[in-house]
Scaffold this motif. Structure first.
Motif, PDB file in Angstrom:
ATOM      1  N   SER A 239       0.879  -1.215   0.177  1.00 48.54           N
ATOM      2  CA  SER A 239       0.045  -0.569   0.051  1.00 48.54           C
ATOM      3  C   SER A 239       0.983   1.037   0.168  1.00 48.54           C
ATOM      4  O   SER A 239       2.320   1.355   0.773  1.00 48.54           O
ATOM      5  CB  SER A 239      -0.963   0.335   1.515  1.00 48.54           C
ATOM      6  OG  SER A 239      -1.336   1.387   1.310  1.00 48.54           O
ATOM      7  N   ASN A 240       0.366   2.166  -0.961  1.00 50.27           N
ATOM      8  CA  ASN A 240       1.149   3.477  -0.557  1.00 50.27           C
ATOM      9  C   ASN A 240       0.497   4.530   0.023  1.00 50.27           C
ATOM     10  O   ASN A 240       0.963   5.861   0.365  1.00 50.27           O
ATOM     11  CB  ASN A 240       0.761   3.766  -2.289  1.00 50.27           C
ATOM     12  CG  ASN A 240       2.069   3.230  -3.637  1.00 50.27           C
ATOM     13  OD1 ASN A 240       3.287   2.491  -2.595  1.00 50.27           O
ATOM     14  ND2 ASN A 240       1.846   3.579  -4.380  1.00 50.27           N
ATOM     15  N   GLY A 241      -0.217   3.831   0.856  1.00 54.52           N
ATOM     16  CA  GLY A 241      -1.196   5.405   1.852  1.00 54.52           C
ATOM     17  C   GLY A 241      -0.541   4.973   3.517  1.00 54.52           C
ATOM     18  O   GLY A 241       1.227   3.949   3.775  1.00 54.52           O
ATOM     19  N   SER A 278      -7.791  -5.551  -0.641  1.00 54.77           N
ATOM     20  CA  SER A 278      -7.848  -4.888   0.740  1.00 54.77           C
ATOM     21  C   SER A 278      -8.175  -3.980   1.125  1.00 54.77           C
ATOM     22  O   SER A 278      -8.460  -2.663  -0.051  1.00 54.77           O
ATOM     23  CB  SER A 278      -5.952  -5.706   1.201  1.00 54.77           C
ATOM     24  OG  SER A 278      -5.743  -6.386   0.970  1.00 54.77           O
ATOM     25  N   GLY A 279      -8.219  -3.493   2.239  1.00 54.39           N
ATOM     26  CA  GLY A 279      -8.990  -2.146   2.541  1.00 54.39           C
ATOM     27  C   GLY A 279      -8.061  -1.148   3.407  1.00 54.39           C
ATOM     28  O   GLY A 279      -6.533  -1.516   2.988  1.00 54.39           O
ATOM     29  N   HIS A 280      -8.234  -1.233   5.099  1.00 52.23           N
ATOM     30  CA  HIS A 280      -7.227  -0.754   5.756  1.00 52.23           C
ATOM     31  C   HIS A 280      -6.753   0.752   5.105  1.00 52.23           C
ATOM     32  O   HIS A 280      -6.490   1.488   6.404  1.00 52.23           O
ATOM     33  CB  HIS A 280      -5.685  -1.700   5.906  1.00 52.23           C
ATOM     34  CG  HIS A 280      -5.118  -1.424   7.447  1.00 52.23           C
ATOM     35  ND1 HIS A 280      -6.101  -0.982   8.349  1.00 52.23           N
ATOM     36  CD2 HIS A 280      -4.005  -1.517   7.464  1.00 52.23           C
ATOM     37  CE1 HIS A 280      -4.747  -0.831   9.480  1.00 52.23           C
ATOM     38  NE2 HIS A 280      -3.902  -1.567   9.119  1.00 52.23           N
ATOM     39  N   ASP A 281      -6.405   0.925   4.662  1.00 52.54           N
ATOM     40  CA  ASP A 281      -5.827   2.899   3.642  1.00 52.54           C
ATOM     41  C   ASP A 281      -7.202   2.831   3.174  1.00 52.54           C
ATOM     42  O   ASP A 281      -6.989   2.138   2.810  1.00 52.54           O
ATOM     43  CB  ASP A 281      -4.246   2.319   2.955  1.00 52.54           C
ATOM     44  CG  ASP A 281      -3.160   2.443   4.086  1.00 52.54           C
ATOM     45  OD1 ASP A 281      -3.252   3.677   4.704  1.00 52.54           O
ATOM     46  OD2 ASP A 281      -2.001   1.938   3.194  1.00 52.54           O
ATOM     47  N   THR A 307     -11.360   9.037   4.292  1.00 53.36           N
ATOM     48  CA  THR A 307     -10.505   9.599   3.079  1.00 53.36           C
ATOM     49  C   THR A 307      -8.609   9.607   4.116  1.00 53.36           C
ATOM     50  O   THR A 307      -8.828   9.688   4.973  1.00 53.36           O
ATOM     51  CB  THR A 307     -10.150  10.120   2.286  1.00 53.36           C
ATOM     52  OG1 THR A 307     -10.070  11.407   2.324  1.00 53.36           O
ATOM     53  CG2 THR A 307     -11.733  10.039   1.277  1.00 53.36           C
ATOM     54  N   SER A 308      -7.338   9.157   3.177  1.00 50.53           N
ATOM     55  CA  SER A 308      -6.254   9.221   3.810  1.00 50.53           C
ATOM     56  C   SER A 308      -6.005  10.738   3.717  1.00 50.53           C
ATOM     57  O   SER A 308      -5.326  11.483   4.765  1.00 50.53           O
ATOM     58  CB  SER A 308      -5.659   8.777   3.298  1.00 50.53           C
ATOM     59  OG  SER A 308      -5.467   7.121   3.617  1.00 50.53           O
ATOM     60  N   GLY A 309      -6.857  11.670   3.214  1.00 55.03           N
ATOM     61  CA  GLY A 309      -6.498  13.169   2.675  1.00 55.03           C
ATOM     62  C   GLY A 309      -4.740  13.961   2.400  1.00 55.03           C
ATOM     63  O   GLY A 309      -4.733  14.829   2.714  1.00 55.03           O
ATOM     64  N   SER A 310      -4.156  12.684   1.408  1.00 56.02           N
ATOM     65  CA  SER A 310      -2.744  13.333   1.561  1.00 56.02           C
ATOM     66  C   SER A 310      -3.135  13.819   0.356  1.00 56.02           C
ATOM     67  O   SER A 310      -1.172  14.117  -0.819  1.00 56.02           O
ATOM     68  CB  SER A 310      -1.733  12.192   1.656  1.00 56.02           C
ATOM     69  OG  SER A 310      -2.795  11.032   0.838  1.00 56.02           O
ATOM     70  N   GLY A 314       0.547   9.713  -1.255  1.00 56.16           N
ATOM     71  CA  GLY A 314       0.542   8.766  -0.600  1.00 56.16           C
ATOM     72  C   GLY A 314       1.916   8.498   0.424  1.00 56.16           C
ATOM     73  O   GLY A 314       2.818   9.743   0.410  1.00 56.16           O
ATOM     74  N   SER A 315       2.205   7.512   0.814  1.00 59.13           N
ATOM     75  CA  SER A 315       3.347   7.443   1.776  1.00 59.13           C
ATOM     76  C   SER A 315       3.233   5.489   2.071  1.00 59.13           C
ATOM     77  O   SER A 315       2.259   4.948   1.308  1.00 59.13           O
ATOM     78  CB  SER A 315       2.666   7.800   2.469  1.00 59.13           C
ATOM     79  OG  SER A 315       3.453   7.490   4.071  1.00 59.13           O
ATOM     80  N   SER A 316       4.289   5.042   2.539  1.00 55.93           N
ATOM     81  CA  SER A 316       4.728   3.585   2.440  1.00 55.93           C
ATOM     82  C   SER A 316       5.029   3.117   4.091  1.00 55.93           C
ATOM     83  O   SER A 316       5.038   2.264   4.723  1.00 55.93           O
ATOM     84  CB  SER A 316       5.730   3.122   1.690  1.00 55.93           C
ATOM     85  OG  SER A 316       6.726   3.723   2.610  1.00 55.93           O
ATOM     86  N   GLY A 317       4.495   4.463   4.940  1.00 60.06           N
ATOM     87  CA  GLY A 317       4.492   4.421   5.929  1.00 60.06           C
ATOM     88  C   GLY A 317       5.893   4.533   6.367  1.00 60.06           C
ATOM     89  O   GLY A 317       6.643   4.254   7.903  1.00 60.06           O
ATOM     90  N   SER A 318       6.684   4.750   5.562  1.00 64.03           N
ATOM     91  CA  SER A 318       8.357   4.613   5.944  1.00 64.03           C
ATOM     92  C   SER A 318       8.618   6.237   5.107  1.00 64.03           C
ATOM     93  O   SER A 318       9.977   6.248   4.493  1.00 64.03           O
ATOM     94  CB  SER A 318       9.303   3.314   5.573  1.00 64.03           C
ATOM     95  OG  SER A 318       8.837   3.385   4.539  1.00 64.03           O
TER      96      SER A 318
END
Length: 369
Positions: A239-241, A278-281, A307-310, A314-318
Motif C-alpha cells: 500500500s502507498n497509503g 484489501s482495505g485498511h488504508d 479518506t487519507s487526505g494526503s 501517498g506514503s509507505s509508512g516509512s
C-alpha cells in the motif's frame, strides 16, 4: 429458502443442508456454541425465516469492491448513494466488504443495533450478497483499531444467520460464484493485533487458529480450478497509503509492523492468486505487480467512508520510501471499485464520490487480465 450456490469449501451448487454438513459431515453450529476458530466445514446456519440474496450464477459477475465503510456517517451514505445509482444503471451481482465493517471498535453482540445503523440502513437497495471480511476495528479491545479482542469477530460471524445481505459464514471462507471465479476471504487480524493475544493464545501467530487457516488456504488454492482466484483481506500486502506495506505498517517496530502478515502473504498467497483485494488504508489504489508479488496484483479499496487526505501523494509508512507503481491512486477521494469478471476477462473500474452530492464519477477503467 433460496439455495446458496457455489460455496466452494463444500463444492459447487450446494444448498443449505450440504453447506451446514460440510466436507467432514459437521452439522453446523448449535445454539449457544462458541464460534471461535470456525472452519468453512462448520458454517453458521441461516436463521429460520431468513432468505439470503442468491449468489451470482455462471457467466459473468459484477462485483462492488468497497472497504472501511462502517461509520454510519454522511460520507458512508454518500458513497452508498453513488453505488445505488451505479447499480440502477449496471446491476451488481454481489459486493465484497473489505473490513472495518463496524467502527470504531466492533459490535458488542450479534444483535448490536450498529449492524442496522452502519450496514443495513446505509446499503438499503443494494440487495445482493455482501462477502464480508474482518478488520482491526471489528475486533478492538483497549482502544479503537487495536485488533486485540479477536473473539469479538465472532459476533460478525453470528450475524450471518440473520441478514439477507451479510455473508460471513465463518471467520475465513471461500466462495466459488462461477467455474471461473473463486474468492478466498481471509482473517489476518490475529497477525496484526497491536496487543498480542496473550489471554487467548489460540489466536497467536503460530497458534491453532492461524495454523488451521494456513492449511485450509493451501489446500483450497491447490484444489481450485478457477481462472480468477481472488484473495480478500483487510490488511494489504502493499500500500502507498499511510499504513504502508506489510512488514512496515505505520512505521512500528516488529512484531507490530505486520511482519507476520507479510510472511503469510509471501508463503501462502503471492504467485498463487490473480488479485489481492484489501482495505485498511482509506484510499483507492490499483497497484502494479512487482517481482515480490510474483504476478499477483494488489488492489486497495478502503475509501467507502473516510479518506487519507494526503492529496494522492501517498506514503509507505516509512517516509514515502518503497512506493509501488500504481495504475491509479487517490488518497483524498471517497469511492469504490467495480470488478467485472467473465470466464475470459477481468475489468476494473474506479468510481470517486463527491461527499456533498453523493454523485459518483468514473475515473479509471482498464482490463487487468
Amino acid at each position: 429458502m433460496q439455495q446458496a450456490r457455489n460455496v466452494t469449501a463444500h463444492g459447487p451448487n450446494m444448498g443449505r443442508r450440504e453447506l451446514l454438513a460440510g466436507a467432514a459431515g459437521v452439522a453446523g453450529v448449535v445454539a449457544g456454541a462458541s464460534l471461535l476458530g470456525l472452519t468453512p466445514a462448520q458454517a453458521v446456519p441461516v436463521g429460520d425465516g431468513v432468505v439470503k440474496f442468491p449468489l451470482p450464477g455462471p457467466g459473468s459477475a459484477r462485483i462492488l469492491v468497497t472497504g472501511d465503510a462502517g461509520t454510519g456517517s454522511s460520507t458512508q451514505l454518500a458513497v452508498a448513494n453513488a453505488a445505488r445509482e451505479f447499480h440502477a444503471r449496471e446491476p451488481f451481482s454481489m459486493a465484497v466488504g473489505l473490513g472495518d465493517n463496524i467502527y470504531d471498535s466492533g459490535p458488542s453482540d450479534e444483535q448490536d443495533p450498529q449492524f442496522a445503523a452502519k450496514f443495513e440502513n446505509p446499503n438499503a437497495g443494494l440487495d445482493f450478497p455482501w462477502a464480508m471480511v474482518l478488520g482491526n476495528h471489528d475486533t478492538s479491545s483497549v482502544f479503537p483499531g487495536d485488533g486485540s479482542w479477536l473473539a469479538r469477530g465472532n459476533f460478525e460471524v453470528a450475524y450471518h444467520a440473520s441478514s439477507p445481505r451479510w455473508w460471513m459464514p465463518s471467520r475465513y471462507y471461500s466462495l466459488r460464484i462461477d467455474p471461473a471465479v473463486e474468492f478466498f476471504v481471509l482473517d489476518l487480524t490475529p497477525l496484526a493485533a497491536i496487543i498480542p493475544p496473550v489471554l487467548d493464545p489460540q489466536f497467536s501467530v503460530d497458534g491453532p487458529y492461524m495454523n488451521a487457516q494456513r492449511a485450509w488456504l493451501d489446500g483450497a488454492l491447490a484444489a481450485s480450478t478457477a481462472k480468477w482466484k481472488i484473495v480478500c483481506t483487510h490488511h494489504p500486502y502493499l500500500s502507498n497509503g499511510g499504513h504502508g506495506n506489510a512488514g512496515s505498517y505505520d512505521g512500528l517496530p516488529a512484531p507490530f509492523s505486520g511482519v507476520a502478515v507479510k510472511a503469510f502473504f509471501e508463503q501462502h498467497v503471492l504467485g498463487r492468486v490473480n488479485f489481492i483485494l484489501s482495505g485498511h488504508d482509506h484510499s483507492l489504489q490499483v497497484l502494479e505487480p512487482t517481482t515480490a508479488t510474483k504476478g499477483t496484483r494488489q488492489i486497495v479499496s478502503g475509501a467507502a467512508a473516510k479518506t487519507s487526505g494526503s492529496g494522492g501523494s501517498g506514503s509507505s509508512g516509512s517516509g514515502g520510501r518503497n512506493r509501488t507503481k500504481a495504475l491509479y491512486e487517490s488518497q483524498d477521494k471517497l469511492g469504490f471499485m467495480v470488478l467485472d469478471l467473465t470466464p475470459s476477462a477481468a475489468n476494473l473500474r474506479v468510481v470517486t464520490v463527491d461527499p456533498a452530492t453523493g454523485r459518483g464519477t468514473q475515473v479509471f477503467d482498464q482490463q487487468l487480465g
